[in-house]
Write an enzyme that holds these catalytic residues in place. Structure first.
Site, PDB file in Angstrom:
ATOM      1  N   LYS A  75       0.878  -1.171  -0.139  1.00 38.78           N
ATOM      2  CA  LYS A  75      -0.104   0.031   0.016  1.00 38.78           C
ATOM      3  C   LYS A  75       0.779   1.284   0.011  1.00 38.78           C
ATOM      4  O   LYS A  75       1.901   1.385   0.473  1.00 38.78           O
ATOM      5  CB  LYS A  75      -0.986   0.109   1.132  1.00 38.78           C
ATOM      6  CG  LYS A  75      -2.066  -0.992   1.299  1.00 38.78           C
ATOM      7  CD  LYS A  75      -2.943  -0.543  -0.030  1.00 38.78           C
ATOM      8  CE  LYS A  75      -4.324  -1.092   0.009  1.00 38.78           C
ATOM      9  NZ  LYS A  75      -5.014  -0.732  -1.277  1.00 38.78           N
ATOM     10  N   ASP A 270     -14.651   0.248  -6.389  1.00 34.57           N
ATOM     11  CA  ASP A 270     -13.507   1.112  -6.171  1.00 34.57           C
ATOM     12  C   ASP A 270     -13.322   2.439  -7.134  1.00 34.57           C
ATOM     13  O   ASP A 270     -12.634   3.403  -7.030  1.00 34.57           O
ATOM     14  CB  ASP A 270     -12.096   0.184  -6.243  1.00 34.57           C
ATOM     15  CG  ASP A 270     -11.990  -0.382  -7.418  1.00 34.57           C
ATOM     16  OD1 ASP A 270     -12.672  -0.476  -8.154  1.00 34.57           O
ATOM     17  OD2 ASP A 270     -10.644  -0.630  -7.722  1.00 34.57           O
TER      18      ASP A 270
END
Ligand code: NAD
Length: 371
Positions: A75, A270
């Site tokens: 991430k 998303d």
């Protein structure tokens, strides 16, 4: 090169940036792999797995950031991690900078060089470091949809494959790209009757050539969608219009035309979701009911299968990571235009035009950055 892999600290993130096998490959080429204690646990890799591969286990993220030449993650770096990045340090991870001015500012201020997984390209106009996560989400979609279809979970109580004498579930997949193709393959493999809708004729031709006997395909129009969803037990949303919010392909009013207890799995959540009634959910509370239609809209589906996702991501990132370590980032990017496409930040300057445009910031050409 010293390659550092800290533990992911973003909530609900169980993946890890470097697998023991990737660490082993780096060590075999003369590099040092520094892995934070416990970094692999969420993906099922113990510290012993890493030490057996030749990696060194490091107690804290601070030590890793202070000593590593390259940081490999999953991430985007969180605020505390960004403070630890140094001038001249290389960061290789997902960044998604365009909607994130704070992160962009911090990366520029750090003086680091950052290569973003999501903008690395390949010869077929694809995004090879995003594709593995689309493959995972696509293959997971019929699995979670099948669970949601069960009576106790609010679904119609229909078994995907039916049984002798009872027909299978009808599954409609909206969008036949990476997610949609993998979803259709798995749904068909479970025995369901599957139709994929897409708006790209070349894509429909490909699906027909390769999967013609496995699932059906149809050109995507509002009329075709309306007809198919009336009869569907499950609809999987997998459309993408690059750079834009997902188009809303099923309205709230249309839910009334569907069978009570039918399931919508919106993988495109998303990008805002492709059903009007979609709103992002989490693994802790993944499904909800609107007008008797069950919705599954988890925005980070690959997190549910952190081990598979970690290995799939590692397989895709490892060759690039090794090239960066072997040659140094400048030479590796000079030798590979696809890796150069991943360069987003260098020495206080943005090097990726779309991010500069989105955030109104100056951009230095990536070719200039590697000179
Ligand atoms: N929720 C998650 O965890 C998760 C994980 C991975 C990917 N995703 C998302 O899934 C979506 C799909 O990703 P992908 O990798 O398959 O993209 P892709 O580009 O490979 O495929 C998208 C497909 O949608 C088709 N399409 C566009 N408009 C359409 C329409 N109106 N009707 C039917 N088809 C249409 C395109 O022709 C293309 O074939 C993206 O939004 C991606 O961000 C979500």
């Amino acid at each position: 090169m010293k390659i550092g892999c800290p533990t992911e600290i973003k909530p609900q993130e169980f993946r890890v940036g470097m697998t023991p096998n990737a660490a082993g490959e780096a060590v075999a080429r003369g590099h040092q792999a520094l892995v934070q204690k416990g970094a692999g646990l969420g993906a099922g890799f113990s510290d012993e797995d890493y030490t057996a591969a030749g990696a060194q286990i490091i107690e804290t993220a601070e030590e890793i950031f202070a000593t590593a030449d390259m940081i490999v993650k999953v991430k985007e770096p969180q605020a505390g991690e960004r403070k630890m990045l140094r001038e001249g340090q290389l960061l290789f991870t997902y960044l998604h900078l365009a909607p994130d001015p704070k992160q962009t500012h911090d990366l520029l201020a750090s003086g680091c060089t950052a290569i973003a997984y999501e903008t690395v390209t390949d010869d077929r106009d694809g995004l090879p470091l995003l594709a593995p996560m689309s493959e995972v989400a696509g293959r997971l979609a019929p699995q979670v949809g099948a669970w949601t279809l069960q009576k106790a979970n609010g679904g119609r109580g229909v078994l995907m494959g039916g049984v002798p004498g009872v027909g299978p579930a009808k599954v409609v997949v909206m969008g036949g790209g990476v997610v949609g193709t993998h979803a259709a393959k798995i749904a068909a493999g479970m025995g369901a009757d599957v139709t994929v809708l897409d708006r790209s004729l070349p894509r429909l031709k490909y699906l027909d050539d390769v999967f013609g006997g496995t699932f059906k395909n149809q050109y995507s129009t509002a009329g075709a969608t309306a007809e198919l969803i009336r009869d569907a037990d499950m609809v999987i949303g997998a459309v993408l219009i690059p750079g834009a919010a997902a188009p809303k392909l099923i309205s709230r009013a249309q839910l009334g035309d569907m069978k009570p207890g039918a399931v919508l799995v919106d993988v495109a959540i998303d990008q805002g979701g492709c059903f009007e009634t979609s709103k992002a959910t989490t693994h802790a509370d993944p499904i909800y009911d609107v007008d008797g239609i069950m919705h599954y809209c988890v925005a980070n589906m690959p997190g549910a299968v952190a081990r598979t996702s970690t290995i799939a991501l590692g397989n895709a990132t490892m060759p690039f990571m090794l090239a960066l370590a072997d040659k140094g980032w400048k030479q590796a990017c000079a030798d590979d235009a696809h890796l150069l496409a991943g360069l987003n930040v260098h020495a206080g300057k943005l090097t990726y035009y779309a991010v500069g445009e989105a955030l109104g910031l100056d951009v230095m050409s990536p070719q200039l950055a590697i000179k």
